[in-house]
Design an enzyme around this catalytic site. Structure first.
Site, short mmCIF file in Angstrom:
data_model
loop_
_atom_site.label_atom_id
_atom_site.label_comp_id
_atom_site.label_asym_id
_atom_site.label_seq_id
_atom_site.Cartn_x
_atom_site.Cartn_y
_atom_site.Cartn_z
N ARG B 290 4.62 3.95 -1.14
CA ARG B 290 5.07 3.45 -2.44
C ARG B 290 4.66 4.37 -3.59
NH1 ARG B 290 4.46 -3.16 -1.50
NH2 ARG B 290 6.34 -3.21 -0.24
N TYR B 432 14.27 0.96 -1.79
CA TYR B 432 13.51 1.09 -0.54
C TYR B 432 12.00 1.02 -0.75
CZ TYR B 432 13.54 6.35 -1.04
OH TYR B 432 13.42 7.64 -1.45
N GLU B 433 11.27 0.89 0.35
CA GLU B 433 9.82 0.61 0.32
C GLU B 433 9.50 -0.65 -0.48
OE1 GLU B 433 8.00 2.19 2.28
OE2 GLU B 433 9.38 3.83 2.68
N GLY B 434 10.35 -1.64 -0.36
CA GLY B 434 10.15 -2.88 -1.14
C GLY B 434 10.90 -2.77 -2.44
N GLN B 439 8.06 -5.60 -5.74
CA GLN B 439 6.85 -4.98 -6.31
C GLN B 439 6.28 -5.86 -7.41
OE1 GLN B 439 5.76 -2.14 -4.87
NE2 GLN B 439 7.63 -2.00 -3.64
#
Lengths: 565, 565
Positions: B290, B432-434, B439
């Site tokens: 992240r 992406y990556e959450g 977040q």
């Protein structure tokens, strides 16, 4: 998953909120255009757009246009759809009956173009400039030119272009170099290269009418030396004119519309309007075009909203806060972050629509009211509000489409769902027909400040008077109208010491105006008879998430207008 | 027009503002990593990225990846560039020397990845997950697995993937269905289909190490039933494992990186970490990943800024307000609207960098400080600030790239200038990556609110103490830190009556935190020795155009926390 126009949403705004029928009934040419006829036209438009135009959207993007041997091939189905569009009389919706048009109000045409853009932005570009070209020829061309071109353009039998930009002359049209040399027979020979010409060449109509900004040999430098010439692709005798499409651009999106580099090599043309008055003649096209671009922003946003809304009603992920854990994952529509996006975009769509339709109605009034004062007031409204709508609705078209894409998570980023195409297509609307920064400067520097905001304040009085101060939301909107007026004066005063300031603050000012207009719009919509649950949610979203921008812009402006240490 | 890293900009932030060398010198493994060595590494990285990686950007987009007979072909030049990347030791920059790495600080690796993303986001995806996979294997795999995989992954000789998402399980990984069935010989047989797998198949390395989120036969439903398995593309005996790339996605951008649908058909794998602890093992990867995604946002924004800045220094249109009319059209950089965009984006780039580099330094401290309390405090910082950076820097990467595109006018919308590619590529970083919404919820709901903001407030004290209240801008930043703390308490209290509220306000809260961090950053940058004219302009732009968002977000939060009628 194709976009589908929803005429009932629009009719609520036109009838219940704006009282469009009553307003139109007062204009002589529309005495017969009652609510039933309007409803019928909108139903037919919705069916046509949904059934004929929307299904071509994907191929328009993926196959796109191609140039082969000087000939542009539009995407599969576009030519047949355009033919059906002409046969349905859609290009001539608001053209005068004596020119072969339908003689219907501009406000209906505005709705049609919003829907077309939502369904298929690329296709929409083809007829998008037609009405502006029609008005331009109608008001500025000689009788001879009118006899030869007006009818074909009014009906859409021939399409038209606006040839303004050159490689070195974008926002600054004063730098245009294309030459027009008068000939003994009354025509001009036009030479130069124009770029970013939407529909400069295509296979949709047998002829294309180019309106070309150019410069006579003895013309002064700068914008006052610009003239306008009509240059057809095919001459009266059927011969091909010396106009060539040299290239079509590879773009981020809008692949359904060929963006052409056009070369004129002593092409035959005729001046439209007076020499040196080219920009003035062009402006007839540009004001209507700018309103239509604003409506493209709204249409694209609505298309993105429809997709995201449908997806959020199908996709389940995680248990939403407050939902019953035992029922398993919730619809994502129930998650607060998703609900916020969807409700906020609806606030922009219906709020933006109300202001845009009101503006289109003012176009009708400006053209057809008997009373000169009423025409003048309507014209003023259009002059002030069009740049606001163009910039704010196209920015929201892009930002809001991005927010809707986000609802899909990773699926939004892949082609399959079609939402990323909307985002790519929408981006151009912030640029063409005058960048959004140019709109902001047009509003604040060219229009509002010269009379220290007096004319603008007078125009906005109409809104204040439609609000009822005994209701909280109305009173809030009135307070903001007053604050807008105060801040206008502040900028005018500060500009004496800081001449760059209005240019720096133009964007903030335009946003402030738009949020104020939306406050008016939501006060009106929410209280109109027939407003539903979705309207209440959008109104609440507007006040929670959009309206706070007002104070932020106001603070930026106030701070910038403080005397400099 | 290729992007070029500018190491001097970064060294100013690391050395003059953050005192990175002094901080690193206190950590045992970096006793020798002095400012000179750091400078040397950064110079070499800049040269490599600028000369080898940046020139492949355009082909990565236009030619992209293709799948043929199960084999993915990366764009021309990518394989050779990756080989050079491995030979230069870049994949192993921060891996431990005992694993074959360079043993350098994470903060240098962070800078490297920011530059890589600016130069060529598609290429960067290939090694992007390598370090996370290395940490995951290092901390959670058995000694046997480590012996077979750790070294190859540390050096980048083999690339790695994170296989999380399934068609029905995106943000909600608890829904993952991929099965892992234990075998007598200690391996598992993995079956299922994963989507959105970056680099799931390619021609860059002879083997690919998949880390696959899966479920053992007896596992409970939901996230607690998830395990992690290592599944290589090629087995120890050289046989091909039962892992296939079924499709690569057609995406909006990032065409240089193959986004794969991966099918596992009883593929051979081995569990990494305890059964049912798959998410915990994965989180080691995700926090570092992240931060790197945040740096992608910054790198992409810097790339967009470099292009727009260069264009604004060449293109002339209209006379700028205050400029001499006789000199003809001004550089567009002199127009206030353009200057505002460029200065504001610089404020985001250097401000965002400072916070991101500080976070990367905290990663080094968390790993290597002797004092357990110092490690814990650093870990806390990373836990709170990483989601803020991920969401805010990627949103700005996209919004700011769009603002930079606007500087080009119509030229920004065509491929030629490369700026529209940046916008298309950048869009995925918000997902992406959450997703950025995840977040925000991670920050507010999962991390800040459980102790009513006490831990977060304690973490932010470090910032307050670095500011000097006798200076105006510092005092202003301190005041905002205090206000942030107050608003946190307000949300915590209001959440009792309105459980959906923190989820609704999570985005506003995250933005509030980011603007507060930027206020700290610009107070520090502006006053650091060596700060230049460009820094002063960016600091002023931050205070004029970015900082006002603080009050807007604060107002939204305050209003929402009022007791409900």
């Amino acid at each position: 998953m194709d976009y589908a126009p929803r005429p009932e949403d629009v009719r609520f705004l036109l009838d219940a909120v704006l009282g469009a029928s009553q307003q139109l009934a007062r204009l002589a040419p529309f005495a017969e255009v009652d609510a039933d006829l309007q409803a019928q036209v909108l139903e037919q438009a919705a069916t046509f757009v949904g059934e004929v135009i929307a299904p071509l959207q994907r191929d328009g993007d993926e196959i796109g246009c191609r140039l082969e041997g000087g000939q542009v091939h539009t995407p599969p189905g576009f030519a047949a759809a355009y033919q059906a569009f002409v046969e349905g009389g859609w290009p001539s919706l608001s053209a005068a009956t004596e020119d072969g048009g339908q003689g219907l109000p501009a406000v209906l045409e505005a709705v049609l173009y919003e829907w077309l853009a939502g369904a298929n932005h690329g296709f929409t570009m083809a007829p998008g400039l037609l009405h502006g070209a029609y008005e331009c020829i109608r008001h500025h061309a000689s009788d001879d030119l009118k006899a030869r071109y007006l009818g074909k353009v009014a009906t859409g039998e021939w399409l038209a272009t606006m040839c303004l930009t050159e490689a070195h002359a974008g926002s600054d049209l004063g730098l245009v170099r294309t030459r027009a040399v008068p000939q003994a027979n009354g025509c001009v020979r036009v030479s130069g290269t124009k770029i970013f010409i939407s529909g400069g060449e295509h296979d949709l109509t047998p002829n294309i009418v180019h309106l070309v900004l150019c410069r006579l040999p003895d013309a002064p430098a700068g914008p006052k030396g610009l003239s306008l010439a009509l240059v057809p692709k095919v001459l009266d005798d059927g011969a091909r004119n010396a106009v060539q499409c040299e290239r079509i651009e590879e773009k981020m999106g809008l692949h359904g519309s060929p963006t052409c580099v056009m070369r004129f090599d002593e092409a035959t043309g005729w001046l439209v309007g007076e020499p040196g008055r080219g920009l003035a003649a062009m402006f007839v096209m540009m004001n209507a075009a700018r309103l239509h671009v604003a409506l493209q922003g709204i249409g694209l946003l609505d298309a993105a909203w429809q997709k995201a809304h449908a997806y959020a009603q199908e996709r389940r992920q995680m248990v939403a806060p407050g939902a019953d854990r035992a029922s398993g994952p919730s619809l994502i529509a129930e998650h607060p972050a998703v609900a916020r996006v969807l409700d906020t975009q609806r606030a922009w769509i219906d709020g933006g629509r109300l202001i845009a339709y009101r503006t289109a109605l003012q176009l009708d009034i400006a053209r057809h009211a008997e009373d000169a004062k009423a025409r003048e007031a309507a014209q003023q409204w259009c002059s002030y509000i069009t740049p606001v709508l163009k910039a704010a609705c196209t920015q929201q078209g892009f930002d809001g489409a991005s927010a809707c894409l986000q609802v899909f998570g990773g699926h939004g980023y892949v082609r399959e769902w079609g939402i990323e195409q909307i985002l790519r297509d929408a981006r151009v609307t912030m640029i063409y027909e005058g960048t959004n920064e140019i709109q902001a400067i047009d509003l604040l520097v060219r229009k509002v400040l010269p009379d220290v905001g007096a004319g603008f304040a007078a125009t906005l009085l109409a809104l204040r008077d439609e609000l009822d101060a005994s209701r909280d939301v109305d009173a809030d909107a009135q307070r903001r109208l007053a604050q807008l007026r105060y801040l206008t004066t502040q900028i005018a005063m500060a500009a004496h010491a800081q001449p760059r300031l209005p240019y720096e603050l133009a964007d903030d000012y335009l946003r402030l105006v738009m949020v104020t207009l939306l406050a008016w719009a939501w006060a009106r919509i929410e209280q109109a008879p027939g407003a539903g649950e979705a309207h209440a949610r959008a109104a609440a979203a507007f006040r929670r998430w959009v309206l706070p921008e007002f104070d932020m812009r106001a603070a930026i402006i106030k701070k910038a207008c403080e005397p400099q240490g």
